[in-house]
Structures are given as structure tokens and as C-alpha cells.
Design a protein around this motif. Structure first.
Motif, short mmCIF file in Angstrom:
data_model
loop_
_atom_site.label_atom_id
_atom_site.label_comp_id
_atom_site.label_asym_id
_atom_site.label_seq_id
_atom_site.Cartn_x
_atom_site.Cartn_y
_atom_site.Cartn_z
N HIS A 14 0.90 -1.19 0.04
CA HIS A 14 0.06 0.05 -0.02
C HIS A 14 1.00 1.34 -0.01
CE1 HIS A 14 -3.03 2.70 1.41
NE2 HIS A 14 -3.78 2.36 0.46
N SER A 15 0.48 2.18 0.80
CA SER A 15 1.52 3.29 0.75
C SER A 15 2.49 3.58 1.84
CB SER A 15 0.52 4.65 0.89
OG SER A 15 -0.39 4.77 -0.27
N ASN A 49 6.27 0.97 2.61
CA ASN A 49 7.04 -0.35 2.27
C ASN A 49 6.50 -1.48 3.06
OD1 ASN A 49 8.46 1.26 0.35
ND2 ASN A 49 10.20 1.72 1.70
N THR A 50 6.85 -2.74 2.57
CA THR A 50 6.98 -3.90 3.27
C THR A 50 8.47 -4.14 3.58
OG1 THR A 50 7.05 -5.36 1.60
CG2 THR A 50 4.92 -4.75 2.22
N PRO A 51 8.88 -5.24 4.42
CA PRO A 51 10.28 -5.48 4.59
C PRO A 51 10.63 -5.95 3.32
CG PRO A 51 8.92 -6.30 6.42
CD PRO A 51 8.00 -5.59 5.61
N TRP A 52 9.83 -6.22 2.46
CA TRP A 52 10.33 -7.04 0.96
C TRP A 52 10.18 -6.25 -0.45
CZ3 TRP A 52 5.68 -8.50 -1.31
CH2 TRP A 52 4.89 -8.54 -0.48
N ALA A 53 9.37 -5.36 -0.30
CA ALA A 53 8.86 -4.51 -1.41
C ALA A 53 8.81 -2.88 -1.29
CB ALA A 53 7.70 -5.10 -1.94
N ASP A 54 9.17 -2.02 -2.21
CA ASP A 54 9.14 -0.59 -2.05
C ASP A 54 7.80 -0.23 -2.65
OD1 ASP A 54 11.54 -0.04 -1.13
OD2 ASP A 54 12.41 0.23 -2.85
N ASN A 55 7.06 0.92 -2.17
CA ASN A 55 5.69 1.34 -2.50
C ASN A 55 6.13 2.61 -3.39
OD1 ASN A 55 4.64 3.89 -0.99
ND2 ASN A 55 6.48 3.01 0.01
N TRP A 56 4.86 3.13 -3.91
CA TRP A 56 5.00 4.44 -4.84
C TRP A 56 5.79 5.35 -4.34
CZ3 TRP A 56 2.51 8.77 -4.14
CH2 TRP A 56 1.65 8.96 -3.00
N LEU A 57 5.66 5.80 -3.27
CA LEU A 57 6.39 6.79 -2.55
C LEU A 57 7.79 6.87 -2.69
CD1 LEU A 57 4.05 7.14 0.71
CD2 LEU A 57 4.21 9.00 -1.12
N MET A 58 8.37 5.77 -2.85
CA MET A 58 9.97 5.54 -3.15
C MET A 58 10.04 6.36 -4.28
SD MET A 58 11.37 4.29 -0.46
CE MET A 58 10.24 5.37 0.39
N ASP A 59 9.51 6.46 -5.15
CA ASP A 59 9.70 7.07 -6.52
C ASP A 59 10.06 8.76 -6.28
OD1 ASP A 59 9.49 4.86 -8.23
OD2 ASP A 59 7.33 5.19 -8.54
#
Length: 415
Positions: free
Chosen positions: A186-187, A189-199
Motif C-alpha cells: 500500500h502506501s 514499504n513492506t520489509p520486502w518491497a518498495d511502495n510508490w512513494l519511493m519514486d
């Protein structure tokens, strides 16, 4: 016949032709305009409109603490804004709905699994309370059967990978409970994936998917769970597209080219989704449709039904008509476009596509056939993998990131 009489006849015929054209063109256009709404409803009766994302279950949580017996969905719910109830679903000719099971990012590392079970439970209880309206389904064929029987096929999509608490076992159990897509993040990060805010960041936390995250994606393919790339960073999108063995979906995402918001999908991704055979279901949120706000002062801006159709046109242009779908995000957003005020307005958007020259095949693809094709392919890949692919048993490393010194964890080690 003398020359002057001939000229008179030619002039008279020309004037008469001009009058006929002047009358006929508006009548023709008017007939087309009248026919588009009729065609829209005909197509929607023949092919289920499948909406990829509706947050009504979260409104149950916020508004009535999931006490469904305190409201009647045959009437307008008491909370505001409200986009969804049974009469308006029927008016909108909704054929199938992915109901979002959403929990806040605040639940991550705490009680996310409990909250997501709460959301799954309320969706199932809603379906059980209104059996004359809803069917709970878990397959593509179930959607087709429900539509044929005049019911609204109801499916569950979990919004946010934080809801599995970095546990393959939790992912598998969600599938057993009927969850058929999971939004990778969602908005947050999980411990294993980046969310859109990382852009928006120069140094994203994971730079896409971690090794464990890639195995989560592979396990979703093995299970037959649709992989939803709404809310993730572009790098995460690319990492997923690099390894998937079945088509992906965007359950509620629009076109970045038309609205430069990082929640939207750029052309580079739309091109890859075309190659992957996936589907992009267009979000109606004004912030994702018309940004930045044009000549308005409202914080969330202003958008129209026509601009939503523009996004569908653009995705059709870059990704192909087989790629387009509807992903409203009703009851999950504060502002929606003029002309799309609630779920009853879907036929108006379908009529707009017809007015723009979309063929019957293209319109029916966007309505539901595109999603059904993706769903069929995901199920076929699940069946193909079943013979020789075992469940992924690896666990999330606990010695890095937010997991270090996490007092919410208990551990059992082999002696």
C-alpha cells in the motif's frame, strides 16, 4: 432548355441538398447520442462490468465498526461520502466487484493479520446477508455464472502486502479464505518491497523487490493469486514483470502520461504490461485523473468523466484495448469526477467510450472480458505449476531492517 433555367435547377437542387444535410446531420448525431446509452446497457447486460476496487468494507470498519446488522444496504449508508449501496449497484449494472480488504499501514509489525481477517470476515458476512444480490466467488467461471444468474459476483482483494506480515503461510491462508488478488504494497514499504512513494526518494529502501519479495511473487503465481501492482514503485513493477509467469493486474491505477502522479503507471510500464498480457483498471480518484489541479483552488482538484475516458483511451493506445479495465476506488477516495459520483454512473462512462468510437469487442473487453482473460491465465498457470512446484517454505530474514529488536515477535528455534 435554356441556360438560365438549367442554372436555376442546379442552384435549387444544391440548396435542397444543403437543407437535407443540415437537418440530417444533427438528427444522425442525436440518434447516435441516444443510441450510445442504450448500447452501453445492452453490452453491460451481455458482459459483466467487473470493477477492480471498491473500499466499502473499510467504510464498514470506520463507520459502524463492522456491525453490519446496524445498516441496511438496500438504503443509502449513513456515512459520508458514500458511493455504494445495493440500489446504486443495480442502477450501475455492476456485474462483479473486487471488494478491497484494506488495513492501515499502522498495523504493520503489529496486528495486521488480525485486521485483515476482520475485513475478510465482514465481506463474507455482507454477501451472506444479501444472497438475493451477491454471490461469493473465487474463480473466473464463478464471475460468468453469477452474471448469468443476475447476481453481483463478489471477490476479495487484499490491499497491501503488509497484511501477510512477511509470512508465506499467511499468504497461503488468505488464498484459502478466498482472497484472489493482493496489492504488493500500500502506501508504505513492506520489509520486502518498495511502495510508490519511493519514486519521490533518491535512495529507496529496497530498490524494488528483495529476494524474499521475489519469492512472494512466485508463490502468488503458484497459488493462482492475481498480482496487483497498484501502489508499488516503478522499480517494483519492473522487478515483478521480470519474474512473473502469468499476467498481472493494476486494480486501480491510471495513466502517468496524463496525470504525473506516482500512483499512476508510466508508458514504459504500460508497454511491458502489454507484453505480459495484463490489465490496467483505471482509477477514478480526481488526484490521479486531473493533476495538478487546473484553474481550481480545491486541494484534490477537479476532474470529469471525459478525463477518465481520456485515461482509458491512452492506456488503449499504449497497452492495447485488451489491457483496459475499470478500477473505480469508490468509497476509498474523497473526491470523484463530475459525472461519476457513485457506482450508479458506470453506464455513462461506457456510453462515453462508445461515443468515442470504441467497438463492441473493445468495450466488452474493458467491461470484464480483459480481466476474465487475465484471471483465466492465472488459474491456468496455477494448474500448470501444481504438478512439480512445491510451496515456498523460506522465511523473512529477521536480522535486518525493522525486524531487528522487534518486540512484537516471538521465535521458536530448532534445538
Amino acid at each position: 432548355m435554356d441556360r438560365s433555367r438549367l442554372i436555376f435547377i442546379f442552384v435549387g437542387v444544391g440548396i435542397l441538398a444543403a437543407i437535407i444535410v443540415a437537418i440530417a446531420v444533427p438528427v444522425s448525431l442525436n440518434n447516435k447520442s441516444k443510441r450510445s446509452p442504450e448500447l452501453a446497457r445492452q453490452y453491460m447486460r451481455e458482459t459483466p462490468l467487473i470493477d477492480g476496487h471498491n473500499d466499502l468494507p473499510y467504510q464498514f470498519k470506520k463507520g459502524i465498526n463492522n456491525q453490519l446488522q446496524t445498516v441496511n444496504l438496500n438504503e443509502r449508508p449513513p456515512w459520508d461520502p458514500t458511493h455504494t449501496d445495493i440500489p446504486r449497484l443495480r442502477d450501475g449494472l455492476v456485474g462483479a466487484q473486487f471488494w478491497a480488504a484494506y488495513t492501515s499501514c499502522d498495523s504493520q509489525y503489529n496486528d495486521a493479520v488480525m485486521h485483515i481477517l476482520d475485513q475478510i470476515d465482514v465481506i463474507k458476512r455482507m454477501v451472506q446477508m444479501y444472497p438475493e444480490t451477491f454471490d461469493f466467488v473465487t474463480t473466473a467461471e464463478g464471475i460468468r455464472d453469477s452474471h448469468e444468474n443476475g447476481k453481483i459476483a463478489s471477490l476479495i482483494g487484499v490491499e497491501g502486502g503488509h497484511n501477510i506480515d512477511s509470512s508465506m503461510a499467511s499468504l497461503r491462508m488468505l488464498y484459502e479464505l478466498g482472497v484472489r488478488y493482493m496489492t504488493v504494497t500500500h502506501s508504505c514499504n513492506t520489509p520486502w518491497a518498495d511502495n510508490w512513494l519511493m519514486d519521490e526518494e533518491t535512495t529507496p529502501e529496497h530498490n524494488g523487490l528483495t529476494d524474499f519479495g521475489k519469492d512472494v511473487i512466485r508463490e502468488m503465481n503458484r497459488l493462482g493469486m492475481l498480482i496487483d501492482l497498484s501502489h508499488v514503485s516503478v522499480k517494483t513493477m519492473n522487478d515483478v514483470l521480470d519474474i512473473v509467469t502469468a499476467p498481472v493486474m493494476f486494480s486501480h491505477t491510471s495513466a502517468y502520461e496524463l496525470c504525473n502522479h506516482y500512483r499512476n503507471a508510466p508508458n514504459s510500464i504500460l508497454t511491458r504490461v502489454k507484453e505480459n498480457g495484463g490489465v490496467v483498471m483505471v482509477n477514478f480518484y480526481t488526484k490521479y485523473i486531473n493533476c495538478p489541479p487546473q484553474n481550481v483552488t480545491a486541494d484534490d482538484g477537479y476532474a470529469t468523466l471525459a478525463q477518465v475516458a481520456d485515461h482509458m483511451d491512452h492506456i488503449k493506445l499504449i497497452c492495447g484495448w485488451e489491457c483496459v479495465g475499470f478500477g473505480s476506488d469508490y468509497d476509498g477516495v474523497g473526491t470523484v469526477p463530475e459525472g461519476l459520483e457513485d457506482v450508479s454512473k458506470f453506464p455513462d462512462l461506457v456510453a462515453e467510450l462508445i461515443e468515442r468510437g470504441w467497438t463492441e469487442e473493445e468495450v466488452k473487453g474493458a467491461l470484464g472480458n480483459n480481466l476474465l482473460r487475465v484471471f483465466d491465465a492465472v488459474e491456468e498457470e496455477r494448474d500448470a505449476l501444481a504438478a512439480d512446484t512445491l510451496p515456498y517454505e523460506n522465511t523473512m530474514p529477521r536480522d535486518s531492517g525493522a525486524e531487528v529488536n522487534n518486540t512484537c515477535r516471538t521465535y521458536v528455534y530448532n534445538p
